[in-house]
Enzyme design. Structure first.
Site, mmCIF file in Angstrom:
data_model
loop_
_atom_site.group_PDB
_atom_site.id
_atom_site.type_symbol
_atom_site.label_atom_id
_atom_site.label_comp_id
_atom_site.label_asym_id
_atom_site.label_seq_id
_atom_site.Cartn_x
_atom_site.Cartn_y
_atom_site.Cartn_z
ATOM 1 N N GLU A 161 96.625 46.839 -32.470
ATOM 2 C CA GLU A 161 95.760 46.552 -33.616
ATOM 3 C C GLU A 161 94.539 47.465 -33.568
ATOM 4 O O GLU A 161 94.062 47.832 -32.495
ATOM 5 C CB GLU A 161 95.383 45.058 -33.555
ATOM 6 C CG GLU A 161 94.457 44.551 -34.611
ATOM 7 C CD GLU A 161 94.958 44.653 -36.047
ATOM 8 O OE1 GLU A 161 95.297 45.770 -36.470
ATOM 9 O OE2 GLU A 161 94.942 43.630 -36.753
ATOM 10 N N ASP A 162 94.053 47.819 -34.741
ATOM 11 C CA ASP A 162 92.906 48.721 -34.807
ATOM 12 C C ASP A 162 91.617 48.045 -34.357
ATOM 13 O O ASP A 162 90.853 48.611 -33.581
ATOM 14 C CB ASP A 162 92.752 49.296 -36.226
ATOM 15 C CG ASP A 162 92.741 48.227 -37.320
ATOM 16 O OD1 ASP A 162 92.945 47.034 -37.005
ATOM 17 O OD2 ASP A 162 92.537 48.578 -38.498
ATOM 18 N N ASP A 166 88.048 41.379 -34.869
ATOM 19 C CA ASP A 166 86.778 41.016 -35.488
ATOM 20 C C ASP A 166 86.606 39.498 -35.330
ATOM 21 O O ASP A 166 86.348 39.010 -34.229
ATOM 22 C CB ASP A 166 86.875 41.498 -36.944
ATOM 23 C CG ASP A 166 85.585 41.426 -37.706
ATOM 24 O OD1 ASP A 166 84.625 42.083 -37.308
ATOM 25 O OD2 ASP A 166 85.548 40.726 -38.734
ATOM 26 N N PHE A 224 80.192 47.754 -39.854
ATOM 27 C CA PHE A 224 81.475 48.042 -40.482
ATOM 28 C C PHE A 224 81.833 49.507 -40.248
ATOM 29 O O PHE A 224 81.073 50.406 -40.597
ATOM 30 C CB PHE A 224 81.458 47.720 -41.975
ATOM 31 C CG PHE A 224 82.856 47.569 -42.515
ATOM 32 C CD1 PHE A 224 83.546 46.371 -42.338
ATOM 33 C CD2 PHE A 224 83.508 48.623 -43.134
ATOM 34 C CE1 PHE A 224 84.856 46.227 -42.790
ATOM 35 C CE2 PHE A 224 84.810 48.489 -43.588
ATOM 36 C CZ PHE A 224 85.480 47.289 -43.411
ATOM 37 N N ARG A 260 90.514 56.321 -44.297
ATOM 38 C CA ARG A 260 91.453 56.230 -43.164
ATOM 39 C C ARG A 260 91.690 57.587 -42.519
ATOM 40 O O ARG A 260 92.036 57.683 -41.349
ATOM 41 C CB ARG A 260 92.808 55.686 -43.630
ATOM 42 C CG ARG A 260 92.783 54.240 -44.099
ATOM 43 C CD ARG A 260 94.210 53.732 -44.242
ATOM 44 N NE ARG A 260 94.316 52.521 -45.034
ATOM 45 C CZ ARG A 260 94.120 51.277 -44.569
ATOM 46 N NH1 ARG A 260 93.789 51.101 -43.312
ATOM 47 N NH2 ARG A 260 94.244 50.239 -45.351
HETATM 48 P P1 XMP Z 1 89.768 39.532 -38.254
HETATM 49 O O1 XMP Z 1 88.436 39.073 -38.795
HETATM 50 O O2 XMP Z 1 90.904 38.785 -38.806
HETATM 51 O O3 XMP Z 1 89.860 40.984 -38.847
HETATM 52 O O4 XMP Z 1 89.740 39.657 -36.742
HETATM 53 C C1 XMP Z 1 90.722 41.929 -38.391
HETATM 54 C C2 XMP Z 1 91.015 42.885 -39.491
HETATM 55 O O5 XMP Z 1 89.848 43.079 -40.285
HETATM 56 C C3 XMP Z 1 89.668 44.410 -40.609
HETATM 57 N N1 XMP Z 1 88.345 44.803 -40.116
HETATM 58 C C4 XMP Z 1 87.785 45.988 -40.317
HETATM 59 N N2 XMP Z 1 88.247 47.046 -40.975
HETATM 60 N N3 XMP Z 1 86.273 48.211 -40.436
HETATM 61 C C5 XMP Z 1 87.485 48.151 -41.032
HETATM 62 O O6 XMP Z 1 87.885 49.147 -41.613
HETATM 63 C C6 XMP Z 1 85.729 47.177 -39.766
HETATM 64 O O7 XMP Z 1 84.626 47.291 -39.231
HETATM 65 C C7 XMP Z 1 86.537 45.990 -39.708
HETATM 66 N N4 XMP Z 1 86.350 44.808 -39.132
HETATM 67 C C8 XMP Z 1 87.478 44.102 -39.411
HETATM 68 C C9 XMP Z 1 90.807 45.155 -39.973
HETATM 69 O O8 XMP Z 1 91.800 45.366 -40.944
HETATM 70 C C10 XMP Z 1 91.370 44.221 -38.938
HETATM 71 O O9 XMP Z 1 92.764 44.347 -38.789
HETATM 72 MG MG MG Z 2 93.981 46.017 -39.592
#
Ligand code: XMP
Ligand code: MG
Length: 186
Positions: A105-106, A109, A158, A171
């Protein structure tokens, strides 16, 4: 501070060189773990944000492995997770019983997306499920998640680039940069 030529980016958080070093280290850790006898690695790239990370990571792992894709959504087009996770694309591989799964996963959060995905995978018969994240924002966590392979912890800002988007843009930036809050009305 590294320069950016994109006027939506406040500053570069991780340069191409730093990302390469992180990915090389993670690949070494993953290779060491999955080279144990009897392991059968299936990497799951969580689309779309992990596409570049997965592509770079898998090319540095010198082991037999397969890759598959999943897509979940919790965000809509904004910058705040809403906690309502849906599976938009499921795995092509239906029988997971023979695999040691590594979710790639990227960014981690709030934890909403990954807690949903990890539970979903653990409910299916798998040998093991581990998690690799490039970026971890611990300050934002709502649901505790255990990370097995972590690239870097980052502050609550962000970020975009290296696969990460805002409204599907950015991206393609080769680095991870902090988006200017005025771009998303923050
Ligand atoms: P959660 O809150 O479910 O979020 O842990 C995970 C997904 O939220 C996106 N995400 C981000 N995408 N910059 C982004 O481009 C950010 O700083 C960011 N923070 C959360 C991301 O898709 C991740 O899979
Ligand atoms: Mg993602």
């Amino acid at each position: 501070m590294a320069e950016t030529n994109n006027n939506a980016i406040k500053s570069v958080l991780l340069t191409e060189k730093q990302l390469d070093e992180i990915v090389t280290r993670l690949a070494g850790e993953i290779e060491a773990h999955y080279s144990a006898p009897g392991k059968n690695l299936l990497m799951i790239c969580v689309l779309k944000g992990s596409l570049i990370f997965t592509a770079d990571l898998m090319r540095k792992i010198n082991l037999p492995m397969k890759v598959d894709f999943m897509q979940a959504s919790s965000y809509g087009s904004g910058t705040v997770s809403c906690g309502n996770v849906k599976i938009r694309l499921d795995l092509k591989e239906k029988d997971l019983s023979q695999y040691d799964i590594l979710v790639v996963e990227d960014i981690l959060d709030s934890g909403n997306t990954l807690s949903f995905l990890l539970n979903y995978l653990k409910e299916r018969a798998v040998r093991s499920v581990k998690l690799c994240v490039l970026l971890n924002k611990p300050e934002r966590r709502k649901i505790p998640i255990e990370v097995d392979f972590e690239g870097a912890k980052i502050a609550d800002e962000f970020v975009v680039g290296y696969g990460l988007d805002y409204n599907e843009q950015y991206r393609n930036l080769p680095y991870v940069g902090i988006l200017k809050p005025e771009v998303y009305g923050g």
